[in-house]
Design an enzyme around this catalytic site. Structure first.
Site, short mmCIF file in Angstrom:
data_model
loop_
_atom_site.label_atom_id
_atom_site.label_comp_id
_atom_site.label_asym_id
_atom_site.label_seq_id
_atom_site.Cartn_x
_atom_site.Cartn_y
_atom_site.Cartn_z
NE ARG A 64 -4.08 1.84 2.24
CZ ARG A 64 -4.38 2.62 3.28
NH1 ARG A 64 -3.72 2.48 4.43
NH2 ARG A 64 -5.34 3.51 3.17
CG HIS A 68 -1.57 5.38 -0.11
ND1 HIS A 68 -2.29 5.83 0.97
CD2 HIS A 68 -2.38 4.48 -0.73
CE1 HIS A 68 -3.47 5.22 1.02
NE2 HIS A 68 -3.55 4.40 -0.01
CG ASP A 69 5.99 7.16 -3.52
OD1 ASP A 69 5.91 8.40 -3.41
OD2 ASP A 69 6.98 6.58 -4.01
N GLY A 74 3.44 10.99 -8.57
CA GLY A 74 4.39 10.00 -9.07
C GLY A 74 5.16 9.28 -7.97
CG ASP A 76 7.63 11.77 -5.57
OD1 ASP A 76 6.97 11.09 -4.75
OD2 ASP A 76 7.32 12.94 -5.88
CB SER A 78 6.26 12.64 -2.05
OG SER A 78 5.22 11.85 -2.61
CG ASN A 96 -1.41 8.80 3.28
OD1 ASN A 96 -1.91 7.85 2.67
ND2 ASN A 96 -0.71 9.75 2.68
N PRO A 165 -7.88 7.36 -4.09
CG PRO A 165 -8.12 5.29 -5.13
CD PRO A 165 -7.15 6.39 -4.91
CG HIS A 195 -8.28 -3.80 -1.21
ND1 HIS A 195 -9.34 -2.91 -1.28
CD2 HIS A 195 -7.18 -3.03 -1.01
CE1 HIS A 195 -8.89 -1.67 -1.13
NE2 HIS A 195 -7.58 -1.72 -0.98
CG ASP A 240 -9.46 -12.57 0.98
OD1 ASP A 240 -10.47 -13.19 1.37
OD2 ASP A 240 -8.56 -13.10 0.30
CB THR A 243 -7.10 -16.70 1.71
OG1 THR A 243 -7.43 -15.89 0.57
CG2 THR A 243 -7.72 -18.08 1.53
CG ASP A 248 -6.08 -16.04 -2.40
OD1 ASP A 248 -6.68 -14.93 -2.34
OD2 ASP A 248 -6.18 -16.90 -1.50
C1 HEM Z 1 -9.59 1.06 -5.79
C2 HEM Z 1 -9.44 2.06 -4.94
C3 HEM Z 1 -8.91 1.84 -3.55
C4 HEM Z 1 -9.49 2.28 -2.41
C5 HEM Z 1 -10.77 3.10 -2.29
C6 HEM Z 1 -8.69 1.79 -1.32
C7 HEM Z 1 -8.94 2.06 0.03
C8 HEM Z 1 -8.33 1.40 1.06
C9 HEM Z 1 -8.68 1.58 2.45
C10 HEM Z 1 -9.73 2.54 2.98
C11 HEM Z 1 -7.91 0.72 3.18
C12 HEM Z 1 -7.94 0.55 4.70
C13 HEM Z 1 -7.22 1.69 5.35
C14 HEM Z 1 -7.42 1.74 6.86
O1 HEM Z 1 -8.18 0.99 7.41
O2 HEM Z 1 -6.78 2.58 7.48
C15 HEM Z 1 -7.06 0.03 2.26
C16 HEM Z 1 -6.14 -0.93 2.62
C17 HEM Z 1 -5.26 -1.49 1.72
N1 HEM Z 1 -5.10 -1.13 0.40
FE1 HEM Z 1 -6.38 -0.08 -0.71
N2 HEM Z 1 -7.64 1.08 -1.81
C18 HEM Z 1 -7.72 1.09 -3.17
C19 HEM Z 1 -6.80 0.52 -4.04
C20 HEM Z 1 -5.65 -0.09 -3.66
C21 HEM Z 1 -4.55 -0.41 -4.53
C22 HEM Z 1 -4.49 -0.05 -6.02
C23 HEM Z 1 -3.62 -1.05 -3.78
C24 HEM Z 1 -2.27 -1.57 -4.17
C25 HEM Z 1 -1.91 -1.86 -5.40
C26 HEM Z 1 -4.15 -1.14 -2.44
C27 HEM Z 1 -3.56 -1.79 -1.39
C28 HEM Z 1 -4.10 -1.88 -0.11
C29 HEM Z 1 -3.60 -2.80 0.88
C30 HEM Z 1 -2.55 -3.87 0.66
C31 HEM Z 1 -4.32 -2.54 2.06
C32 HEM Z 1 -4.12 -3.18 3.44
C33 HEM Z 1 -2.99 -2.45 4.14
C34 HEM Z 1 -2.60 -2.99 5.51
O3 HEM Z 1 -3.10 -4.00 5.98
O4 HEM Z 1 -1.74 -2.32 6.14
N3 HEM Z 1 -5.36 -0.51 -2.40
N4 HEM Z 1 -7.32 0.48 0.99
#
Ligand code: HEM
Ligand SMILES: *[C@@H]1O[C@H](CO)[C@@H](O)[C@H](O)[C@H]1NC(C)=O
Ligand SMILES: *[C@@H]1O[C@H](CO)[C@@H](O)[C@H](O)[C@H]1NC(C)=O
Length: 320
Positions: A64, A68-69, A74, A76, A78, A96, A165, A195, A240, A243, A248
């Site tokens: 993640r 977020h970077d 871009g 970088d 940041s 963040n 997003p 996710h 998820d 799992t 997966d």
């Molecule tokens: C499609 C739009 C997306 C939205 C709206 C979104 C939103 C979120 C939110 C709200 C969380 C939980 C944050 C929290 O509870 O503090 C999360 C967790 C996460 N997001 Fe996304 N996300 C998106 C796309 C992505 C993308 C593109 C990636 C990576 C390529 C990603 C990777 C992750 C991961 C791995 C977690 C779990 C992080 C952890 O357990 O520390 N997400 N996301």
């Protein structure tokens, strides 16, 4: 006029092609550190494996961080800059604050690399490789990471608030948020498959489990004890539930069963245009892995600083 492909023409054509490829990959190359720091990739991988062995969720957190970077002006690094009295970084942006983690793992990898090859390996590249190694460590695909990014001397709180997003977005806004960065709806779906690992706080999915109707009833019920209708904003649930520790395609299988955790997750399978892509990934995990890997490479290529732009930070948390 007789068509004569002279060697000059072919040379010109291949030069054009080379230029296009160079532009497309923005001067990054997978062998960027092969002479300047040959042990760089091994060092990053070892640091990631150690951190993931200690806490499996760290794979998700590192993945993640790279997202977020890259989505904020871009890739970088940041996102890694700390706030100071005279500098505001991105760490307190809405998406963040109290949420991003893994900074200490990046610090520790960076300090090893600074002993090994001082001033050579950028923090932005460490993020990109750590994301890849994290995915691979928990069962996901592996891909060659184009390298050579440099680190920013600025950050943007505003861009972090507008460009990442949000979990309350509807499908059309999710599609726009990704198309603003050059991604198709299909790539958005593939990247959302991230996710399949990691956790989310109650505050980001509460409204969905109490108020939405397109959620599998017993799934919603099972989440409520750990996420009461008020309070416990920070208590965690796996994104998820099937799992949580494995990369997966079960994230997509959950969506088809109305077991998406966040509103934004379920939007990908909600009777609209992306349903067919979600279904395709439930049936074909190899296609998900391949599409995820390509989209990650494309995400990693978002506006990198190269050449003499930016710097190689010696401490990822502050500019030199
Ligand atoms: C499609 C739009 C997306 C939205 C709206 C979104 C939103 C979120 C939110 C709200 C969380 C939980 C944050 C929290 O509870 O503090 C999360 C967790 C996460 N997001 Fe996304 N996300 C998106 C796309 C992505 C993308 C593109 C990636 C990576 C390529 C990603 C990777 C992750 C991961 C791995 C977690 C779990 C992080 C952890 O357990 O520390 N997400 N996301
Ligand atoms: C970030 O979180 C801290 C701790 O919960 C809080 O005090 C602060 O107001 C938050 N900052 C922003 C900008 O929301
Ligand atoms: C559910 O929706 C109602 C009406 O919009 C709102 O007042 C309430 O706070 C929501 N409940 C949760 C837990 O979000």
């Amino acid at each position: 006029m007789a068509i004569n492909f002279s060697s000059l023409t072919i040379l010109a054509l291949s030069a054009t092609l080379f230029l296009q490829i160079s532009i497309a990959t923005a001067q990054l190359s997978t062998n960027h550190y092969s002479t300047s720091c040959p042990r760089a990739l091994f060092t990053i991988k070892a640091g990631v494996l150690k951190a993931v062995a200690k806490e499996r969720r760290m794979a998700a957190s590192l993945l993640r961080l790279h997202f977020h970077d890259c989505f904020v002006n871009g890739c970088d690094a940041s996102v890694l800059l700390d706030d100071t009295s005279s500098f505001t970084g991105e760490k307190t942006a809405g998406p963040n604050n109290n949420s991003l983690r893994g900074f200490e793992v990046i610090d520790s990898i960076k300090s090893e690399l600074e002993s090994l090859c001082p001033g050579v390996v950028s923090c932005a590249d460490i993020l990109a490789v750590s994301a890849r190694d994290s995915v691979a460590a928990v069962g996901g695909p592996f891909w060659a990471v184009p390298l050579g990014r440099r680190d920013s001397t600025t950050a943007s709180l505003d861009a972090a608030n507008t460009d990442i997003p949000s979990p309350v977005m509807d499908l059309s806004d999710l599609i726009s948020a990704f198309s603003n960065k050059g991604f198709s709806a299909k790539e958005m779906v593939a990247l959302s498959g991230a996710h399949t690992i990691g956790q989310a706080r109650c505050v980001v999915f509460r409204d969905r489990i109490y108020n939405e109707s397109n959620i599998f009833a017993s799934f919603a019920t099972s989440l409520k004890s750990n996420c009461p209708s008020s309070g416990s904003d920070d208590s965690l649930s796996p994104i998820d539930a099937t799992t949580p520790g494995s990369f997966d395609n079960s994230y997509f299988k959950n969506l088809v069963s109305n077991k998406g955790l966040m509103h934004s997750d379920q939007q990908l399978f909600s009777g609209a245009s992306t349903d067919s892509q979600v279904t395709a990934y439930t049936n074909n995990p190899a296609a998900f892995f391949a599409d995820f890997a390509s989209a990650m490479i494309r995400m990693g290529n978002l506006s990198p600083l190269t050449g003499s732009s930016g710097e190689i930070r010696s401490n990822c948390r502050k500019i030199n």
